[in-house]
Design a protein around this motif. Sequence first.
Motif, PDB file in Angstrom:
ATOM      1  N   ARG A   1      -0.498  -1.190  -4.477  1.00  0.00           N
ATOM      2  CA  ARG A   1      -2.147  -0.052  -4.047  1.00  0.00           C
ATOM      3  C   ARG A   1      -2.155   1.099  -3.731  1.00  0.00           C
TER       4      ARG A   1
ATOM      5  N   ILE B   1       0.899  -1.563   0.077  1.00  0.00           N
ATOM      6  CA  ILE B   1       0.404  -0.010  -0.302  1.00  0.00           C
ATOM      7  C   ILE B   1       0.698   1.280  -0.246  1.00  0.00           C
TER       8      ILE B   1
ATOM      9  N   VAL C   1      -6.589   3.277   3.481  1.00  0.00           N
ATOM     10  CA  VAL C   1      -5.659   3.056   3.622  1.00  0.00           C
ATOM     11  C   VAL C   1      -6.547   1.162   4.244  1.00  0.00           C
TER      12      VAL C   1
ATOM     13  N   ALA D   1      -8.787  -0.099   1.057  1.00  0.00           N
ATOM     14  CA  ALA D   1      -7.879  -1.229   0.396  1.00  0.00           C
ATOM     15  C   ALA D   1      -7.260  -2.506   1.084  1.00  0.00           C
TER      16      ALA D   1
END
Length: 428
Positions: free
Chosen positions: A159, A138, A173, A176
């Motif tokens: 991501r 991330i 976040v 995700a």
Amino acid sequence: MRPFDKKPHLAAWPSKFMIAEFHRIRRLPPYVFEEVNRLKARLRVEGVDIIDFGMGNPDMPTPAHIVDKLIETARDPKSGRYSASKGIPGLRRAMAAYYDRRFGVRLNPDTEVIATLGSKEGFANLAQALTAPGDVIICPNPAYPIHAYGFIMAGGVIRHVPALSPEEYLSGVSRAVRNSAPPPSVLVVSYPSNPTAQWVDLDFYKDVVALAKRHEMLILSDVAYSEIYFDDNPPPSILEVDGARDLAVEVNSLSKTYAMAGWRVGMVVGNARMCAALARVKSYLDYGAFTPIQVAAAAALNGPQDCVADIRATYKSRRDVLITSMARAGWDIPAPTASMFAWAPVPEAFREAGSMRFAKLLIEKAGVAVSPGVAFGESGEGYVRIGLVENEHRIRQAARNVKRFIEQSGQILSAARATAEANQETWA
């Protein structure tokens, strides 16, 4: 010559050897900055005076006592020998002492501190050490390019999470993590941010650590601009959070703090297991920086810190001149509270052109170079990054150029649109 000694003629090789991109190169997009850099170089050859805010390259001299220590150490006949890839003990002790003094974080210099060849190398080799092919990472968007591409080169899958504010990033976040398969293994945070210049308080880091622990992610925190701040309260370290060292390392640098960008001295500190993995990778790749550079870096960290305050004050003064002079020119730029950058929305008159075309027109027509926001990720579209790397006289000169540029926006855009149509280019 025996038949098996003969080298095949080039034409005998299959065509794929001649035209196919190498695997890791295929994973990297064209370097967006290069388009602007080529234009900048061509104009300079033509004699155009470019006021360059594009690259975050400190223009101030390295403080004299640091340079003196380098010279003194370099005169030692033994100084040209191989050094230590994880950093000489004196430098790692100085880095640990800095964290204790600045953040109240006590680190073991033998197991929790690695000296790196700048923060960029540290970040890239951490990615190599931590990433298996297909791992999900991330990463904020916009972000400094190595945050994503270090992992891409290591085989990871990025991501991207929009990060035009810390709050937007943190909430993104969480989404995700819920929607990623396989689950993310690493979370990247970077405050003060390059390019957005935003920074966060300790409560933000507490939330990040709690989230990462809940979802079994490692954290890479980039604080290369921790000493370039303009308010009374300095930016914190994620390692100040209880339990952060269970899963986090922090990447830091002397580049901006001491005007030592070309010296290439950085550090990775925190989680001992992650530091050991980085040390293992580095042991195969380098012998560390030139020993006199490491000794001088220790002198920077251990020595008088008034030079840091002076450098910070210079950036603050430049920031103030940039904001006020550009406002008079018709370009309203939010005042950054940290870092050596301003994150500026493209002026309304040029919004339709997009950040890349605006940056190119600004160089061509005004002699002012900035970095297009899209170079830092798609969420950076509509913005440009301005480095505080020109003196106040040059900043005021740039503002005068920008004023004329904005006043002539209609004819500049009409001509640019006609050129794009003639070249069959997509507009914006």
